[in-house]
Design a protein around this motif. Structure first.
Motif, PDB file in Angstrom:
ATOM      1  N   ILE A   1       4.626 -50.916-108.348  1.00 20.73           N
ATOM      2  CA  ILE A   1       4.908 -51.150-106.928  1.00 20.73           C
ATOM      3  C   ILE A   1       4.252 -50.060-106.079  1.00 20.73           C
ATOM      4  CG2 ILE A   1       6.746 -51.182-105.187  1.00 20.73           C
ATOM      5  CD1 ILE A   1       8.521 -52.501-107.367  1.00 20.73           C
ATOM      6  N   ARG A   2       4.375 -48.811-106.539  1.00 26.94           N
ATOM      7  CA  ARG A   2       3.740 -47.712-105.784  1.00 26.94           C
ATOM      8  C   ARG A   2       2.229 -47.917-105.707  1.00 26.94           C
ATOM      9  NH1 ARG A   2       7.277 -44.356-108.930  1.00 26.94           N
ATOM     10  NH2 ARG A   2       9.154 -43.971-107.699  1.00 26.94           N
TER      11      ARG A   2
ATOM     12  N   TYR B   1      11.454 -54.915-103.324  1.00 24.00           N
ATOM     13  CA  TYR B   1      10.029 -55.037-103.615  1.00 24.00           C
ATOM     14  C   TYR B   1       9.738 -56.033-104.738  1.00 24.00           C
ATOM     15  CZ  TYR B   1       8.486 -51.303-100.529  1.00 24.00           C
ATOM     16  OH  TYR B   1       8.188 -50.564 -99.434  1.00 24.00           O
TER      17      TYR B   1
ATOM     18  N   ASP C   1       6.835 -40.946-104.051  1.00 23.12           N
ATOM     19  CA  ASP C   1       7.848 -41.244-103.029  1.00 23.12           C
ATOM     20  C   ASP C   1       7.761 -40.299-101.829  1.00 23.12           C
ATOM     21  OD1 ASP C   1       8.635 -43.203-104.699  1.00 23.12           O
ATOM     22  OD2 ASP C   1      10.747 -42.592-104.855  1.00 23.12           O
TER      23      ASP C   1
ATOM     24  N   GLU D   1       8.299 -49.599-111.126  1.00 22.52           N
ATOM     25  CA  GLU D   1       8.192 -48.742-109.932  1.00 22.52           C
ATOM     26  C   GLU D   1       6.753 -48.258-109.753  1.00 22.52           C
ATOM     27  OE1 GLU D   1      10.857 -45.430-109.889  1.00 22.52           O
ATOM     28  OE2 GLU D   1      12.653 -46.651-109.628  1.00 22.52           O
TER      29      GLU D   1
ATOM     30  N   TYR E   1      12.741 -45.104-100.781  1.00 19.04           N
ATOM     31  CA  TYR E   1      12.604 -45.149-102.234  1.00 19.04           C
ATOM     32  C   TYR E   1      12.048 -46.516-102.586  1.00 19.04           C
ATOM     33  CZ  TYR E   1      17.106 -47.728-102.858  1.00 19.04           C
ATOM     34  OH  TYR E   1      18.121 -48.632-102.844  1.00 19.04           O
ATOM     35  N   VAL E   2      11.729 -46.691-103.834  1.00 23.59           N
ATOM     36  CA  VAL E   2      11.179 -47.991-104.231  1.00 23.59           C
ATOM     37  C   VAL E   2      12.348 -48.979-104.250  1.00 23.59           C
ATOM     38  CG1 VAL E   2       9.921 -49.259-106.006  1.00 23.59           C
ATOM     39  CG2 VAL E   2       9.354 -46.878-105.542  1.00 23.59           C
ATOM     40  N   TYR E   3      12.455 -49.716-103.157  1.00 22.58           N
ATOM     41  CA  TYR E   3      13.616 -50.580-102.942  1.00 22.58           C
ATOM     42  C   TYR E   3      13.616 -51.773-103.902  1.00 22.58           C
ATOM     43  CZ  TYR E   3      13.707 -48.035 -98.497  1.00 22.58           C
ATOM     44  OH  TYR E   3      13.731 -47.056 -97.559  1.00 22.58           O
TER      45      TYR E   3
ATOM     46  N   LEU F   1       1.620 -50.596-103.157  1.00 24.44           N
ATOM     47  CA  LEU F   1       1.847 -50.057-101.809  1.00 24.44           C
ATOM     48  C   LEU F   1       0.674 -49.188-101.379  1.00 24.44           C
ATOM     49  CD1 LEU F   1       5.645 -49.042-101.978  1.00 24.44           C
ATOM     50  CD2 LEU F   1       4.626 -51.020-100.807  1.00 24.44           C
TER      51      LEU F   1
END
Lengths: 466, 338
Positions: free
Chosen positions: A194-195, A152, A97, A191, A147-149, A198
């Motif tokens: 997702i990261r 997403y 993050d 999460e 932050y990981v919204y 990204l």
């Protein structure tokens, strides 16, 4: 040759760099990494950019520009070096993050900086990082936070809603609940995925992000250089196309500053007398009285050559400067002492360095302050004459100060006009062989030095004449 | 007014324990839990300095439980280990041995370890910097070893935690705590001295009866040997910008004019004198004043020591209150009723 490697050349370049009002440390590192430019096109572009910026902000600009400029500078203060993060991104590391925040912050900053640049009418390109912003701002909030919204992934939103239900409003997680533990683990995995996504998406924009950061760092440098031009009265030089370098009203900003600060604390009021100078691919000796500004003339020539080829404004009213591939400066200072060499050893080593530079065949500017001054005048004169002999007919410009009477007509001679009605005139004028000024005693007298000593010396001189 | 009600009227608060295990974290968690959710707190803890052993085991900093909306600052390393959901707001320019200090806002409450700026100056900058997120209250979790984290430069108010871990003997515990409280509650110097001495960061200064400022030309009170003339001779007030040491206090105590001199320090965190010398100074009629005063909100006591000693909570609270004159709470025992 990078700027940071030239800072210790004894001509005042470090002063100029320290005086730059940079907003970001990244700007400073971009500046220190900037190369000594030797390509005409490159220097032209860089000087044009600086000249345009200077004109836009300080010549054509009206009062309105100042608040926009302050805003832009404030933004540049927020510029951070995120090379470490970008490096990790390039190596396929999954960003956390904090890393993602850094990238988003930079991308948003680039957008805002671009707006300010446009508002000011500056001809500077800041790469558009809107796509990067949209990757890290799925809700389109344009807020500098991350932050990981939930946005997403639908799954993430559901998991978090379930956690919220179980947890209630109490922040104290009841980790004994197996259901809650399971959900938290699920959240963590989603999460992470997702990261990872990204990071992959951002990797496609790596070059633009880096370019955006560099462009903002360079803008910081550009603004600082333009402000320095205004503060110190520097000019944009022309690039000489006939190998002749010429300066009108050249000055040394450090000496000017020193005079000003002395006057400000009630010291003696002195004004710097600017000097004109012109030279080609030739050897020029500068003779003249002590305290006649010979060394300062060398230093400002060295400084201006460096400023010119590092893309700064130049300390003169106007100038046309020949591009050099190399610059060597032999101006004695305390460095000899700290390296443990005697003053003579330090000096001849520095001159040896000039000769090495000459042998590379590079187009060079060599500035040599009173070579062989620390030895006896007979050998000293021989050494200086030989040096001028070796340096002649090369593609180099040599400026050399000396007190020795060097015979020969294969070099140009300039002299400091010297004491006129008890006042020093620093003008450099052409002179011919054999004219060595004898003003040491007069200059010493102007410094209130022991008159008995000076009188005795004058007597001896007169006896020798007779 | 209730304890929590009183805290809601503050802008900034430091919590400092006089010893480990005096319940500082319990106290902080107690306050954070009971403040209403509409009341937004920004919280950090003084950072771990250097190569402390705790840093290796990673257990130095206890977990703090934060509610939704709370702003907190901690190191990157601890941020990565957070057990809560948070929106990262800022990477500050402060650094610590555990990485950069970051600031975030809690989206979903949970636990986090706090380790913020590790110097008093860093904490003061933090308080200023976090203002842009407009918290209602900033709380600094201080460290006993660095009392400077409780300086009024950082926070206007203060809670001290003490307990059986500080001294296992009730009377000694009360006496030693009282000594610290006396220092915290020192009165402010006279206005004319405050305006003359404020802003001087180094050296020892005096002011004579005519209001002339005297510079004793020393870097700090540690260099008092350099002061040849009797510095009380012509002074009404003497100001020590840095640390006030036993030797310097002794110098004033031994002066014939001790009663006529107002000794001034910046704030109580600059006082490094032992209790005995302090008592001698007072008995001789000495006066010590501060430029900036901290507001002591309460003393929180923990009657249990990690070595198994348990003091009588009610008696401790009673004796402590009689000695210090500010509210005294045993949060664990009486938490629901205060």
């Amino acid at each position: 040759m990078l700027l940071k490697e030239c800072l210790d050349i004894p001509c005042g370049l470090r002063f100029m760099v320290d005086e730059l009002q940079l907003q970001s440390s990244y700007g400073r590192s971009r500046l220190l990494q900037s190369p000594f430019m030797t390509e005409k096109g490159e220097i032209e572009t860089s000087l044009k950019r600086l000249g345009d910026c200077f004109r836009t902000l300080y010549v054509d600009g009206d009062g309105k520009a100042s608040s926009a400029l302050a805003s832009l500078k404030h933004r540049l203060m927020c510029l951070r070096d995120i090379s470490g993060t970008l490096d990790r991104l390039g190596r396929d590391v999954i960003l956390d993050d904090v890393d993602l925040f850094e990238v988003k912050y930079l991308a948003l900053l680039a957008g805002n900086v671009a707006k300010d640049v446009k508002a000011l009418g500056l001809a500077v390109e800041i790469p558009d990082l809107a796509q990067v912003v949209s990757i890290l701002d799925p809700e389109g909030m344009k807020i500098e936070s991350f932050y990981v919204y939930d946005a997403y992934s639908k799954e993430l939103g559901r998991i978090r809603a379930d956690i919220r239900k179980l947890q209630g409003l109490s922040p104290d997680l009841k980790l004994t609940s197996p259901r809650l533990l399971e959900l938290l683990e699920k959240e963590r995995l989603v999460e992470r995925d997702i990261r990872e996504d990204l990071s992959h998406l951002l990797k496609n924009h790596l070059a633009e992000i880096k370019a955006g950061m560099d462009a903002m760092g360079d803008l910081d440098v550009l603004l600082a250089k333009a402000l320095q031009m205004k503060m110190m009265g520097l000019c944009i030089p022309e690039i000489s196309d006939d190998s002749i370098t010429s300066y009108k009203a050249m000055f040394h900003p450090y000496v000017v500053r020193k005079y000003e600060s002395q006057a400000a604390v009630g010291g003696k009021k002195r004004t710097f007398m600017p000097v004109d100078l012109q030279f080609g691919l030739e050897s020029v000796t500068i003779i003249g009285a002590n305290m006649g500004g010979k060394t300062v003339a060398l230093k400002m020539t060295a400084l201006n050559q460096l400023l010119f080829q590092f893309g700064f404004g130049v300390a003169a009213k106007s100038a046309a400067i020949d591009i050099k591939e190399d610059i060597r400066v032999c101006i004695g200072d305390d460095q000899d002492l700290s390296s443990g060499l005697s003053s003579f050893a330090g000096e001849v080593k520095a001159i040896d360095n000039v000769l090495k530079g000459m042998r590379t065949g590079n187009r060079m500017l060599a500035l040599i302050d009173e070579p062989a001054r620390t030895t006896n005048p007979i050998e000293g004169t021989a050494l200086v004459t030989a040096l001028l002999n070796i340096l002649k007919d090369k593609r180099i410009s040599v400026l050399m100060t000396t007190h020795y009477n060097v015979p020969g007509d294969f070099f140009r001679r300039l002299k400091v006009r010297g004491l006129v009605d008890g006042k020093m005139d620093y003008t450099l004028i052409e002179t011919s062989e054999g004219e060595i000024p004898h003003e040491a005693i007069n200059v010493a007298r102007s410094l209130d030095i022991d008159p008995v000593w000076l009188g005795e010396a004058e007597k001896i001189l007169n006896e020798n004449k007779d | 007014m209730s304890f929590i009600g009183q805290i809601q009227n503050l802008k900034s608060l430091s919590i400092v324990g006089l010893e480990k295990n005096t319940g500082k974290t319990v106290c902080l968690n107690y306050i954070l839990e009971r403040l209403p959710s509409s009341f937004h707190v920004a919280v950090t803890s003084i950072g771990i300095d250097g190569e402390s052993k705790d840093q290796v085991t990673g257990t130095a900093k206890p977990e703090i439980i934060l509610k939704d909306g709370t702003i907190f600052s901690t190191s990157e390393v601890f941020y990565a280990r957070r057990q809560l959901l948070a929106d990262l707001l800022e990477i500050t320019s402060e650094r610590s041995s555990l990485g950069r200090i970051v600031t975030a806002r809690v989206v979903r409450g949970g636990k986090v370890m706090l380790s913020g700026p590790s110097s008093a100056q860093g904490l003061a900058r933090w308080v200023q910097g976090v203002e842009k997120f407009s918290p209602d209250l900033t709380i600094v979790d201080g460290a006993l070893s660095r009392l400077s984290s409780a300086s009024p430069v950082i926070s206007e108010s203060l809670i001290l935690t003490t307990g059986a871990a500080y001294s296992a003997d009730l009377a000694t515990l009360v006496r030693r705590t009282k000594f610290i409280v006396e220092l915290v509650r020192l009165e402010r110097a006279e206005e004319k001295f405050r305006s003359a001495f404020d802003g001087r960061e180094k050296g020892v200064w005096g002011m004579d009866k005519e209001g002339n400022l005297i510079d004793f030309q020393v870097e700090s009170s540690l260099a008092i040997d350099k002061i040849k003339d009797d510095l009380t001779g012509r002074c009404e007030a003497v100001f020590v910008a840095g640390a006030l040491t036993d030797r310097f206090l002794g110098l004033i105590s031994d002066s014939k004019r001790v009663k006529e001199i107002e000794l001034v320090v910046s704030d109580f965190t600059k006082i490094f004198v032992n209790e005995q010398n302090w008592r001698i100074f007072l008995r001789k009629g000495g006066r010590l004043r501060v430029l900036r005063r901290s507001k002591l909100i309460a003393v929180c006591v923990n009657p249990v020591s990690p070595r198994g000693i348990v003091l009588d909570s009610d008696l401790l609270c009673k004796k402590m209150y009689e000695a210090v004159g500010v509210p005294v709470y045993d949060i664990v025992k009486n938490g629901e009723s205060i």
